[in-house]
Write a protein that holds these residues in place. Structure first.
Motif, PDB file in Angstrom:
ATOM      1  N   ASP A  70      41.906-104.388  30.291  1.00 19.75           N
ATOM      2  CA  ASP A  70      41.401-105.729  29.934  1.00 19.75           C
ATOM      3  C   ASP A  70      40.111-105.574  29.148  1.00 19.75           C
ATOM      4  O   ASP A  70      39.247-104.783  29.513  1.00 19.75           O
ATOM      5  CB  ASP A  70      41.160-106.560  31.191  1.00 19.75           C
ATOM      6  CG  ASP A  70      40.858-108.014  30.840  1.00 19.75           C
ATOM      7  OD1 ASP A  70      41.754-108.856  30.976  1.00 19.75           O
ATOM      8  OD2 ASP A  70      39.713-108.299  30.415  1.00 19.75           O
ATOM      9  N   VAL A 128      42.840-104.013  23.401  1.00 25.35           N
ATOM     10  CA  VAL A 128      44.058-103.553  22.732  1.00 25.35           C
ATOM     11  C   VAL A 128      44.086-104.178  21.344  1.00 25.35           C
ATOM     12  O   VAL A 128      43.887-105.384  21.190  1.00 25.35           O
ATOM     13  CB  VAL A 128      45.307-104.011  23.522  1.00 25.35           C
ATOM     14  CG1 VAL A 128      46.583-103.587  22.813  1.00 25.35           C
ATOM     15  CG2 VAL A 128      45.278-103.479  24.937  1.00 25.35           C
ATOM     16  N   ALA A 134      48.389-114.128  34.400  1.00 27.85           N
ATOM     17  CA  ALA A 134      49.631-113.370  34.334  1.00 27.85           C
ATOM     18  C   ALA A 134      49.392-111.931  34.803  1.00 27.85           C
ATOM     19  O   ALA A 134      50.069-111.449  35.717  1.00 27.85           O
ATOM     20  CB  ALA A 134      50.162-113.386  32.891  1.00 27.85           C
ATOM     21  N   ASP A 176      50.247-117.110  28.317  1.00 31.43           N
ATOM     22  CA  ASP A 176      49.939-117.758  27.038  1.00 31.43           C
ATOM     23  C   ASP A 176      50.231-116.873  25.826  1.00 31.43           C
ATOM     24  O   ASP A 176      50.345-117.379  24.707  1.00 31.43           O
ATOM     25  CB  ASP A 176      48.443-118.113  26.979  1.00 31.43           C
ATOM     26  CG  ASP A 176      48.104-119.371  27.753  1.00 31.43           C
ATOM     27  OD1 ASP A 176      48.958-119.836  28.529  1.00 31.43           O
ATOM     28  OD2 ASP A 176      46.977-119.878  27.591  1.00 31.43           O
TER      29      ASP A 176
HETATM   30  C1  FAD Z   1      39.355-125.776  30.044  1.00 34.33           C
HETATM   31  C2  FAD Z   1      40.759-125.394  30.420  1.00 34.33           C
HETATM   32  C3  FAD Z   1      41.411-126.105  31.423  1.00 34.33           C
HETATM   33  C4  FAD Z   1      42.709-125.752  31.787  1.00 34.33           C
HETATM   34  N1  FAD Z   1      43.298-126.438  32.806  1.00 34.33           N
HETATM   35  C5  FAD Z   1      44.510-126.015  33.275  1.00 34.33           C
HETATM   36  C6  FAD Z   1      45.097-126.634  34.423  1.00 34.33           C
HETATM   37  O1  FAD Z   1      44.543-127.593  34.990  1.00 34.33           O
HETATM   38  N2  FAD Z   1      46.281-126.138  34.880  1.00 34.33           N
HETATM   39  C7  FAD Z   1      46.906-125.066  34.294  1.00 34.33           C
HETATM   40  O2  FAD Z   1      47.951-124.619  34.792  1.00 34.33           O
HETATM   41  N3  FAD Z   1      46.380-124.466  33.189  1.00 34.33           N
HETATM   42  C8  FAD Z   1      45.213-124.910  32.668  1.00 34.33           C
HETATM   43  N4  FAD Z   1      44.653-124.296  31.564  1.00 34.33           N
HETATM   44  C9  FAD Z   1      45.435-123.238  30.847  1.00 34.33           C
HETATM   45  C10 FAD Z   1      45.306-121.877  31.518  1.00 34.33           C
HETATM   46  O3  FAD Z   1      43.952-121.530  31.692  1.00 34.33           O
HETATM   47  C11 FAD Z   1      46.038-120.812  30.683  1.00 34.33           C
HETATM   48  O4  FAD Z   1      47.372-121.224  30.514  1.00 34.33           O
HETATM   49  C12 FAD Z   1      45.976-119.448  31.393  1.00 34.33           C
HETATM   50  O5  FAD Z   1      44.658-118.948  31.321  1.00 34.33           O
HETATM   51  C13 FAD Z   1      46.964-118.439  30.780  1.00 34.33           C
HETATM   52  O6  FAD Z   1      46.916-117.255  31.538  1.00 34.33           O
HETATM   53  P1  FAD Z   1      47.145-115.816  30.862  1.00 34.33           P
HETATM   54  O7  FAD Z   1      47.080-114.803  31.946  1.00 34.33           O
HETATM   55  O8  FAD Z   1      48.328-115.847  29.980  1.00 34.33           O
HETATM   56  O9  FAD Z   1      45.897-115.652  29.872  1.00 34.33           O
HETATM   57  P2  FAD Z   1      44.345-115.598  30.210  1.00 34.33           P
HETATM   58  O10 FAD Z   1      44.026-116.272  31.480  1.00 34.33           O
HETATM   59  O11 FAD Z   1      43.679-116.093  28.969  1.00 34.33           O
HETATM   60  O12 FAD Z   1      44.050-114.041  30.384  1.00 34.33           O
HETATM   61  C14 FAD Z   1      44.163-113.146  29.305  1.00 34.33           C
HETATM   62  C15 FAD Z   1      43.413-111.879  29.665  1.00 34.33           C
HETATM   63  O13 FAD Z   1      43.660-110.904  28.660  1.00 34.33           O
HETATM   64  C16 FAD Z   1      42.443-110.277  28.266  1.00 34.33           C
HETATM   65  N5  FAD Z   1      42.610-109.921  26.855  1.00 34.33           N
HETATM   66  C17 FAD Z   1      42.752-110.769  25.807  1.00 34.33           C
HETATM   67  N6  FAD Z   1      42.929-110.077  24.673  1.00 34.33           N
HETATM   68  C18 FAD Z   1      42.921-108.778  25.017  1.00 34.33           C
HETATM   69  C19 FAD Z   1      43.056-107.582  24.279  1.00 34.33           C
HETATM   70  N7  FAD Z   1      43.293-107.595  22.962  1.00 34.33           N
HETATM   71  N8  FAD Z   1      42.969-106.414  24.939  1.00 34.33           N
HETATM   72  C20 FAD Z   1      42.749-106.380  26.279  1.00 34.33           C
HETATM   73  N9  FAD Z   1      42.617-107.488  27.027  1.00 34.33           N
HETATM   74  C21 FAD Z   1      42.710-108.669  26.401  1.00 34.33           C
HETATM   75  C22 FAD Z   1      41.362-111.321  28.505  1.00 34.33           C
HETATM   76  O14 FAD Z   1      40.108-110.697  28.748  1.00 34.33           O
HETATM   77  C23 FAD Z   1      41.894-112.050  29.739  1.00 34.33           C
HETATM   78  O15 FAD Z   1      41.417-111.455  30.924  1.00 34.33           O
HETATM   79  C24 FAD Z   1      43.371-124.650  31.144  1.00 34.33           C
HETATM   80  C25 FAD Z   1      42.696-123.929  30.134  1.00 34.33           C
HETATM   81  C26 FAD Z   1      41.418-124.287  29.770  1.00 34.33           C
HETATM   82  C27 FAD Z   1      40.704-123.495  28.699  1.00 34.33           C
END
Ligand code: FAD
Length: 380
Positions: free
Chosen positions: A33, A75, A11, A268
């Motif tokens: 991050d 954060v 995201a 997420d």
């Molecule tokens: C093994 C596995 C397989 C998957 N397979 C699929 C698939 O095939 N297809 C699919 O679409 N999805 C898949 N997913 C799901 C997908 O990975 C997640 O939905 C996606 O990572 C969500 O993206 P995001 O940007 O919301 O969060 P994330 O990718 O988790 O990124 C969150 C970021 O925020 C940072 N962060 C967290 N907390 C803090 C804080 N308090 N302060 C500062 N920074 C912070 C972290 O360091 C990270 O960089 C899979 C997940 C896993 C674990």
């Protein structure tokens, strides 16, 4: 003015990269991050079998941006209305408009002993921990249990079975995938579920559905209404929970992705309800789709504030989830759902290849990383 993006996952990176192209050069674009890296989390299970590929799934955030400033900090609290984020060291960051993209944490639902004894697959160190524990169990003829048969659980099961086969240990494999619902992966349509079960059937994975795990000790799992299940390696893939900076909750946001007066939230970290009133699945695919709406709405809100606001709320874009399809790897096999079609075998593996390469090139990952990921991460 300052635009702050909290979290550099699917995201956050995709919002920031879009804003880099549209923001005025006078505006500051800050990405905060806790790790300073972008983890290609949706391929993390591949690194259990191919640990040499892990480095290519952990990309330095600074390398992905042209003008955004990256701040490596955690954060701990965030006021979406006033635009103030508190960091772990107590410092505060004020922003004019911002987006919360901090992802999720593994959910343990308060189950006794599960967080303590199970390995999860969430952070870059986790694939190696799963690999080591699984190979130890395999060497001793022990049992591995995966708790939770969603996307992650199925894909981990496939990797572990393939790893056992590569190690010549297929005949010693005792690998159980336990799922509370009556089919894996739960919540998907019947044809996809039966294709996944067919793919798992030949691998030696035992799928047990209708099994509710209620707790775990160092060597056994408690299940509702049944005998305890002994294990040597326990992997927990039972779902996601909210991040601590949001009070361990995944707050609801509607289709504009607005969390508060100055803040949007996506991916997420939140439970998104789209323009058609549907709850959007927590996937990388959805997070990147939401990023374009969030970026447009951040720009609109910024201009609104710059012009002094006024009595009227600006008109914001709305996110409508487009389920472009699914690809699920099961070892070297894959199952893909593209529109109404469910593909298996080489056709599905082909879709998986495109998904991985297309994503990495879109976020601007280095050509070199793409090459290695192509080699090490096989058919993704
Ligand atoms: C093994 C596995 C397989 C998957 N397979 C699929 C698939 O095939 N297809 C699919 O679409 N999805 C898949 N997913 C799901 C997908 O990975 C997640 O939905 C996606 O990572 C969500 O993206 P995001 O940007 O919301 O969060 P994330 O990718 O988790 O990124 C969150 C970021 O925020 C940072 N962060 C967290 N907390 C803090 C804080 N308090 N302060 C500062 N920074 C912070 C972290 O360091 C990270 O960089 C899979 C997940 C896993 C674990």
């Amino acid at each position: 003015m300052r635009v702050a993006i909290f979290g550099g996952g699917y995201a956050g990176v995709n919002v920031a990269r879009r804003l880099e192209r549209s923001l005025s050069s006078d505006d500051e674009l800050l990405v905060v991050d806790e790790s300073g890296t972008h983890v290609v989390r949706h391929l993390l299970h591949r690194a259990i079998r191919r640990p040499e590929g892990l480095g290519d799934l952990t990309l330095t955030l600074d390398d992905l941006f042209d003008r955004a400033t990256v701040r490596e900090a955690r954060v701990t609290d965030l006021d979406a209305e006033t635009g103030v984020a508190t960091l772990a060291d107590g410092e505060t960051i004020e922003y004019d408009v911002g987006a919360v993209c901090i992802g999720s944490e593994p959910a343990f639902y308060g189950l006794d002993g599960v967080a303590e004894h199970a390995i999860t697959l969430h952070r870059p160190g986790d694939p190696q921990a799963v690999r080591t524990s699984f190979l130890d169990a395999l060497a001793d003829g022990g049992r591995t249990v995966i708790g939770g048969g969603g996307l992650t659980g199925v894909q981990v099961a496939g990797e572990l079975a393939a790893l056992a086969a590569e190690r010549g240990g297929a005949d010693r494999l005792d690998l159980r995938l336990l799922e509370q619902a009556d089919a894996v992966p739960p919540g998907y349509d019947d044809r996809l579920q039966s294709a996944v079960q067919d793919a798992l059937a030949g691998t030696g994975v035992t799928v047990e559905t209708g099994v509710t795990i209620t707790g775990a000790s160092a060597d056994r799992i408690q299940v509702a209404g049944g005998d305890p299940v002994e294990y040597d390696c326990l992997v927990w893939t039972g779902g996601i929970a909210g991040a601590s900076a949001l009070g361990d909750e995944r707050p609801d946001v509607r289709a504009t992705l607005r969390l508060g007066d100055r803040t949007f939230a996506l991916g997420d970290a939140v439970r998104v309800i789209d323009a058609d009133g549907r709850v959007v699945p927590a996937t990388a695919q959805a997070a990147t789709g939401q990023a374009s709406v969030a970026a447009a709405n951040l720009s609109t809100l910024l201009e609104h504030r710059r012009s002094g606001g006024g009595d009227f709320e600006p008109r914001l874009d709305r996110y409508r989830h487009d389920d472009a399809g699914w690809t699920i790897s099961v070892g070297d096999e894959a199952v893909a759902k593209v529109g109404p079609k469910v593909l298996t075998g080489a056709a599905a593996a082909g879709v998986k290849t495109l998904v991985g390469a297309e994503y990495l090139s879109r976020i601007g990952a280095a050509r070199e990383a793409l090459k290695h990921v192509g080699d090490a991460i096989a058919e993704e």
